[in-house]
Design an enzyme around this catalytic site. Structure first.
Site, mmCIF file in Angstrom:
data_model
loop_
_atom_site.group_PDB
_atom_site.id
_atom_site.type_symbol
_atom_site.label_atom_id
_atom_site.label_comp_id
_atom_site.label_asym_id
_atom_site.label_seq_id
_atom_site.Cartn_x
_atom_site.Cartn_y
_atom_site.Cartn_z
ATOM 1 N N ASP A 230 0.861 -1.182 0.000
ATOM 2 C CA ASP A 230 0.000 0.000 0.000
ATOM 3 C C ASP A 230 0.896 1.231 0.000
ATOM 4 O O ASP A 230 2.024 1.165 -0.482
ATOM 5 C CB ASP A 230 -0.951 -0.027 1.201
ATOM 6 C CG ASP A 230 -2.276 0.676 0.929
ATOM 7 O OD1 ASP A 230 -2.237 1.887 0.677
ATOM 8 O OD2 ASP A 230 -3.333 0.022 0.956
ATOM 9 N N HIS A 253 2.115 1.947 -3.202
ATOM 10 C CA HIS A 253 1.230 2.925 -3.826
ATOM 11 C C HIS A 253 1.796 4.335 -3.768
ATOM 12 O O HIS A 253 1.067 5.303 -3.963
ATOM 13 C CB HIS A 253 -0.144 2.891 -3.149
ATOM 14 C CG HIS A 253 -0.870 1.596 -3.341
ATOM 15 N ND1 HIS A 253 -2.092 1.340 -2.762
ATOM 16 C CD2 HIS A 253 -0.543 0.478 -4.041
ATOM 17 C CE1 HIS A 253 -2.491 0.110 -3.096
ATOM 18 N NE2 HIS A 253 -1.558 -0.420 -3.870
#
Length: 409
Positions: A230, A253
């Site tokens: 993430d 991310h």
């Protein structure tokens, strides 16, 4: 007479032994009440199997109850550990150093976790966490039970290391591996310095944000390597005066501000500097993301992203004020998060998608004072003849220096 002499001799020997034992006991007492506390002295076993939860808590209580500059030592080895809360205040302690040389291995039994805590430090002033040790969350077995990527209401899995209400904290040379949820979370902390932190999890591990920051002031994260499933670093609501420098991010991310605007009465996010970073092979580069239909007004202001290298990043520069990770979200009202005074300076490298710069701002409160200086992002996505482009909505950015892709107006 001989018997009398023998009795006197034995009595003398016993007396000497008693005196020596008392002296040794005094030395032990001084050691246990002094400034160095070793978890092994409290029954911990570094065999990777024995549950050391009680031993670690006992060692912490002893260290926290001491005075001056205190050191809690976790020697090399592997220590199996259930959920623990290292809580203060430690009233007479000036600095408390946790010399973490070993590896802590989390229980994989989710029934043991009544909350999102595996290891928590809270209500402390002057904590130093160092030593080169590792927090292994053993998250692979828990990731299938994480429903948060698809459900708004979900049970949070345990965070590897959580800091709550701390002041003047230093974290140096610590590794976090395979957390069940976030690796490191900072909540309501002031003056936090993190450096030489290493975070490792596979790209497909859900919600394993490297470092999540929420309602803090005076945070500095430097010279750290973060690869996860993430956001490498996520800056949530209510933060001010945050510096991220020398971060190597990927997979993951990217470095994100947000998501913001989901809940009532969220705090503003101000005075963020992200610089001298390398972002490699991530879904996003540097991103600001807010929800639509925000229940309250908040603001994002005075941020600088500079001297950042993008290496094969899907969305190198992105402002997304229609953020929704679920199949369906309420889009009836535009985002009420006000974004202003944002600078992107010397952003260079490669994009795996044609749209290298996306500025998608709220039609309710358009972005203001967005500045782009010396941006050079080339397309490497594999489509012949394609060049990078910019897309803008509800914003008029100011451009200077080199601009690849071409600016949008």
């Amino acid at each position: 007479m001989k018997k009398l002499l023998m009795s006197f001799f034995l009595s003398t020997i016993l007396c000497l032994f008693f005196i020596a034992d008392n002296a040794n006991a005094g030395r032990v007492a001084r050691s246990s009440s002094g400034n160095n506390f070793n978890v092994l002295s409290f029954g911990a076993k570094a065999d990777g199997r024995t549950d050391n939860t009680k031993a670690f808590l006992d060692a912490w209580r002893a260290a926290c109850g001491a005075a001056g500059s205190v050191k809690l030592i976790v020697p090399p080895g592997t220590y199996f550990l259930g959920p623990v809360r290292f809580i203060g205040p430690c009233k007479n302690v000036k600095t408390l150093t946790m010399q973490m040389q070993g590896t802590l291995k989390a229980s994989t039994d989710l029934k043991r976790y009544p909350s999102d805590v595996w290891v928590q430090f809270g209500w402390l002033d002057g904590l130093i966490l160092t030593g080169g040790g590792t927090f292994d969350g053993q998250g692979a077995l828990a990731w299938p039970f994480n429903k948060c990527p698809k459900q708004k209401k979900c049970k949070l899995l345990p965070i590897n290391i959580k800091f709550v209400n701390t002041k003047n904290t230093v974290v140096n040379g610590i590794t976090s591996v395979n957390s069940k949820f976030f690796h490191i979370a900072l909540l309501h902390c002031h003056n936090f310095q993190g450096r030489n932190i290493k975070i490792i999890a596979p790209a497909n591990s859900p919600n394993t944000d490297g470092i999540h920051i929420e309602r803090n002031s005076g945070v500095s994260i430097t010279q750290s390597n973060i690869g996860t499933g993430d956001d490498c670093i996520s800056i949530g609501q209510g933060n001010s005066d945050v510096t991220l420098q020398g971060i190597k991010c990927g997979p993951g991310h990217g470095i994100s501000v947000g998501s913001l605007g989901r809940y009532k009465n969220e705090g503003d996010v101000r005075n963020l500097v992200v610089k001298d970073c390398t972002i490699r092979g991530t879904d996003n580069g540097v991103r600001i993301k807010t929800w639509e239909n925000s229940p309250s007004v908040s603001s994002v202001a005075n941020m600088t992203f500079e001297n950042i290298v993008m290496d094969r990043v899907a969305n190198p520069i992105i402002i997304d004020q229609t953020y929704c990770p679920f199949a369906k979200c309420d889009t009836s009202v535009p985002s009420r998060v006000r974004i202003s005074d944002i600078t992107f300076r010397n952003i260079r490298g490669t994009s795996t998608s044609p749209v290298a710069v996306l500025l998608d701002c709220s039609k309710g409160v358009p972005c203001k004072n967005i500045r782009m200086h010396d941006v050079h992002l080339n397309y490497v996505g594999g489509l012949a003849g394609v060049q990078t482009t910019s897309t803008c909505q509800n914003v008029r950015a100011a451009y200077s220096g080199k601009q690849v892709p071409k600016p949008c107006h």
